[in-house]
Scaffold this active site. Structure first.
Site, PDB file in Angstrom:
ATOM      1  N   ASP A  21       0.827  -1.212   0.000  1.00  0.00           N
ATOM      2  CA  ASP A  21       0.000   0.000   0.000  1.00  0.00           C
ATOM      3  C   ASP A  21       0.865   1.267   0.000  1.00  0.00           C
ATOM      4  O   ASP A  21       1.972   1.267   0.524  1.00  0.00           O
ATOM      5  CB  ASP A  21      -0.913  -0.024   1.239  1.00  0.00           C
ATOM      6  CG  ASP A  21      -2.080   0.945   1.107  1.00  0.00           C
ATOM      7  OD1 ASP A  21      -2.358   1.405  -0.019  1.00  0.00           O
ATOM      8  OD2 ASP A  21      -2.716   1.242   2.137  1.00  0.00           O
ATOM      9  N   GLY A  22       0.328   2.325  -0.592  1.00  0.00           N
ATOM     10  CA  GLY A  22       0.972   3.634  -0.518  1.00  0.00           C
ATOM     11  C   GLY A  22       1.530   4.162  -1.838  1.00  0.00           C
ATOM     12  O   GLY A  22       2.205   5.201  -1.844  1.00  0.00           O
ATOM     13  N   HIS A  38       2.295   3.585  -9.078  1.00  0.00           N
ATOM     14  CA  HIS A  38       2.117   2.169  -9.442  1.00  0.00           C
ATOM     15  C   HIS A  38       3.270   1.691 -10.317  1.00  0.00           C
ATOM     16  O   HIS A  38       3.760   0.580 -10.170  1.00  0.00           O
ATOM     17  CB  HIS A  38       0.777   1.967 -10.161  1.00  0.00           C
ATOM     18  CG  HIS A  38      -0.418   2.338  -9.330  1.00  0.00           C
ATOM     19  ND1 HIS A  38      -0.562   1.929  -8.024  1.00  0.00           N
ATOM     20  CD2 HIS A  38      -1.516   3.093  -9.596  1.00  0.00           C
ATOM     21  CE1 HIS A  38      -1.701   2.409  -7.529  1.00  0.00           C
ATOM     22  NE2 HIS A  38      -2.296   3.126  -8.472  1.00  0.00           N
ATOM     23  N   LEU A 132      10.244 -20.800  -4.586  1.00  0.00           N
ATOM     24  CA  LEU A 132       9.201 -19.951  -4.001  1.00  0.00           C
ATOM     25  C   LEU A 132       7.893 -20.023  -4.788  1.00  0.00           C
ATOM     26  O   LEU A 132       7.897 -20.003  -6.022  1.00  0.00           O
ATOM     27  CB  LEU A 132       9.715 -18.494  -4.006  1.00  0.00           C
ATOM     28  CG  LEU A 132       8.756 -17.406  -3.562  1.00  0.00           C
ATOM     29  CD1 LEU A 132       8.544 -17.446  -2.058  1.00  0.00           C
ATOM     30  CD2 LEU A 132       9.272 -16.032  -3.972  1.00  0.00           C
ATOM     31  N   SER A 197      -8.142  -4.516   5.315  1.00  0.00           N
ATOM     32  CA  SER A 197      -8.746  -4.227   4.004  1.00  0.00           C
ATOM     33  C   SER A 197      -9.202  -5.477   3.247  1.00  0.00           C
ATOM     34  O   SER A 197      -8.853  -5.669   2.070  1.00  0.00           O
ATOM     35  CB  SER A 197      -7.785  -3.394   3.146  1.00  0.00           C
ATOM     36  OG  SER A 197      -7.467  -2.165   3.776  1.00  0.00           O
ATOM     37  N   GLU A 208       1.419 -13.208  12.513  1.00  0.00           N
ATOM     38  CA  GLU A 208       2.037 -12.055  13.165  1.00  0.00           C
ATOM     39  C   GLU A 208       1.879 -10.859  12.218  1.00  0.00           C
ATOM     40  O   GLU A 208       2.167 -10.967  11.025  1.00  0.00           O
ATOM     41  CB  GLU A 208       3.529 -12.321  13.423  1.00  0.00           C
ATOM     42  CG  GLU A 208       3.777 -13.418  14.438  1.00  0.00           C
ATOM     43  CD  GLU A 208       3.223 -13.081  15.820  1.00  0.00           C
ATOM     44  OE1 GLU A 208       3.216 -11.897  16.195  1.00  0.00           O
ATOM     45  OE2 GLU A 208       2.777 -14.021  16.506  1.00  0.00           O
TER      46      GLU A 208
HETATM   47  C1  IPE Z   1      -5.525  -2.565  -0.070  1.00  0.00           C
HETATM   48  O1  IPE Z   1      -5.137  -1.241  -0.317  1.00  0.00           O
HETATM   49  C2  IPE Z   1      -5.555  -3.327  -1.346  1.00  0.00           C
HETATM   50  C3  IPE Z   1      -4.253  -3.553  -1.988  1.00  0.00           C
HETATM   51  C4  IPE Z   1      -3.088  -3.241  -1.486  1.00  0.00           C
HETATM   52  C5  IPE Z   1      -4.314  -4.181  -3.245  1.00  0.00           C
HETATM   53  P1  IPE Z   1      -6.227  -0.097  -0.466  1.00  0.00           P
HETATM   54  O2  IPE Z   1      -5.492   1.170  -0.655  1.00  0.00           O
HETATM   55  O3  IPE Z   1      -7.209  -0.463  -1.494  1.00  0.00           O
HETATM   56  O4  IPE Z   1      -6.933  -0.168   0.965  1.00  0.00           O
HETATM   57  P2  IPE Z   1      -7.832   0.883   1.744  1.00  0.00           P
HETATM   58  O5  IPE Z   1      -8.961   1.246   0.834  1.00  0.00           O
HETATM   59  O6  IPE Z   1      -6.978   2.066   2.066  1.00  0.00           O
HETATM   60  O7  IPE Z   1      -8.266   0.150   2.956  1.00  0.00           O
HETATM   61  C1  IPE Z   2      -1.530   0.296  -3.350  1.00  0.00           C
HETATM   62  O1  IPE Z   2      -1.321   1.667  -3.372  1.00  0.00           O
HETATM   63  C2  IPE Z   2      -1.825  -0.280  -4.717  1.00  0.00           C
HETATM   64  C3  IPE Z   2      -3.231  -0.672  -4.922  1.00  0.00           C
HETATM   65  C4  IPE Z   2      -4.164  -0.692  -4.020  1.00  0.00           C
HETATM   66  C5  IPE Z   2      -3.584  -1.104  -6.251  1.00  0.00           C
HETATM   67  P1  IPE Z   2      -2.522   2.700  -3.405  1.00  0.00           P
HETATM   68  O2  IPE Z   2      -2.902   2.919  -4.825  1.00  0.00           O
HETATM   69  O3  IPE Z   2      -3.616   2.242  -2.528  1.00  0.00           O
HETATM   70  O4  IPE Z   2      -1.835   3.998  -2.814  1.00  0.00           O
HETATM   71  P2  IPE Z   2      -2.413   4.952  -1.690  1.00  0.00           P
HETATM   72  O5  IPE Z   2      -2.802   4.076  -0.532  1.00  0.00           O
HETATM   73  O6  IPE Z   2      -3.570   5.668  -2.277  1.00  0.00           O
HETATM   74  O7  IPE Z   2      -1.282   5.856  -1.348  1.00  0.00           O
HETATM   75 MG    MG Z   3      -4.012   2.454  -0.549  1.00  0.00          MG
END
Ligand code: IPE
Ligand code: IPE
Ligand code: MG
Length: 246
Positions: A21-22, A38, A132, A197, A208
């Site tokens: 995420d992020g 991305h 893996l 999520s 963990e």
């Molecule tokens: C969770 O991230 C899904 C993936 C990493 C693929 P999101 O960015 O979609 O989650 P929320 O909406 O912040 O919970």
């Molecule tokens: C995770 O990053 C990738 C996917 C959920 C596809 P995000 O796209 O959720 O990035 P943020 O959380 O908005 O920063």
């Molecule tokens: Mg996100």
């Protein structure tokens, strides 16, 4: 010194799952569009796969796209699907070289045809690899997975294959997308969010959990080692007492 040297080889997590995420925030921080984040996520994916393969981790599961993510702006969803196709195409040879077996879980039939075709081809080309197992969670929802499992168990009952009384935890596990895989020992979520999520609600029962503020495109091998070292310092009691474990 690398934290890699601190990792106890005999106590590696057998299965690591990651909520990557992020990406969007990483891009935004530098004034770029979300898709830029991305695009820059691939290096972290490569790093983590390579590190797991080198260490001898058996299973790595990456949450790449949730069913909820379909609700994002169409441009972003299309961009992500295109990136998926190009990543599969450019990385499959590396997977083969590193003896990595590719797998996918989720409502794969929701994916655009070109993603599905490329994905199936890559899975097929890596199916005999013995290192893996890399599982991509795509169009994944844990609640949908559980609903489908219940439907499938119900059908087995209707067909007279099993009785309601014979349903136990292993029957449920065997009807999930993850059948045959051990549950994750370690779950990592990046970007400083403290939530699951809709990811592997059943399978994470005794995992963990490791949360880091690092945004996914900045995650690298050293960050993975840090998570594993943290995991190795914990005592997994599974409901028992410390004395029983020791
Ligand atoms: C969770 O991230 C899904 C993936 C990493 C693929 P999101 O960015 O979609 O989650 P929320 O909406 O912040 O919970
Ligand atoms: C995770 O990053 C990738 C996917 C959920 C596809 P995000 O796209 O959720 O990035 P943020 O959380 O908005 O920063
Ligand atoms: Mg996100």
């Amino acid at each position: 010194m690398s934290l890699k040297d601190v990792i106890i080889k005999e106590r590696l997590p057998r299965h690591i799952a990651v909520i990557m995420d992020g990406n969007g925030r990483w891009a935004k921080k530098q004034g770029n569009a979300r898709i830029f984040g991305h695009k820059n996520a691939m290096k972290a994916v490569r790093d983590v796969c390579e590190a797991c393969a080198e260490l001898g981790v058996d299973y790595l599961t990456l949450y790449a796209f949730s069913t909820e993510n379909w609700n994002r702006p169409k441009m972003e969803v299309m961009g992500l699907m295109d990136l998926l196709v190009s990543a599969i195409n450019t990385e499959t040879d590396t997977l083969i070289k590193n003896n990595i077996r590719l797998n996918a879980i989720g409502r794969l039939t929701d994916l655009p045809e070109k993603v599905l075709v490329n994905l199936k081809d890559a899975i097929d080309r890596t199916k005999d690899n013995t290192g893996l197992t890399l599982t991509l969670a795509l169009s994944y929802s844990s609640k949908v997975e559980l609903v489908e499992a219940v439907q499938s168990v119900a059908r087995d009952i209707e067909a007279g294959k099993i009785s309601a009384d014979s349903i136990d935890a292993s029957v449920i596990s065997d009807h999930l997308y993850t059948r045959g895989m051990p549950d994750p020992d370690l779950l990592i979520r990046t970007s400083g969010e403290f939530r699951i999520s809709n990811f592997m609600l059943w399978q994470l029962a005794y995992s963990e959990l490791y949360f880091t503020p690092i945004l996914w495109p900045d995650f690298d091998k050293e960050e993975l080692y840090k998570a594993i070292v943290d995991y190795q310092q914990r005592e997994r009691r599974f409901g028992m007492t410390s004395e029983q474990i020791g």
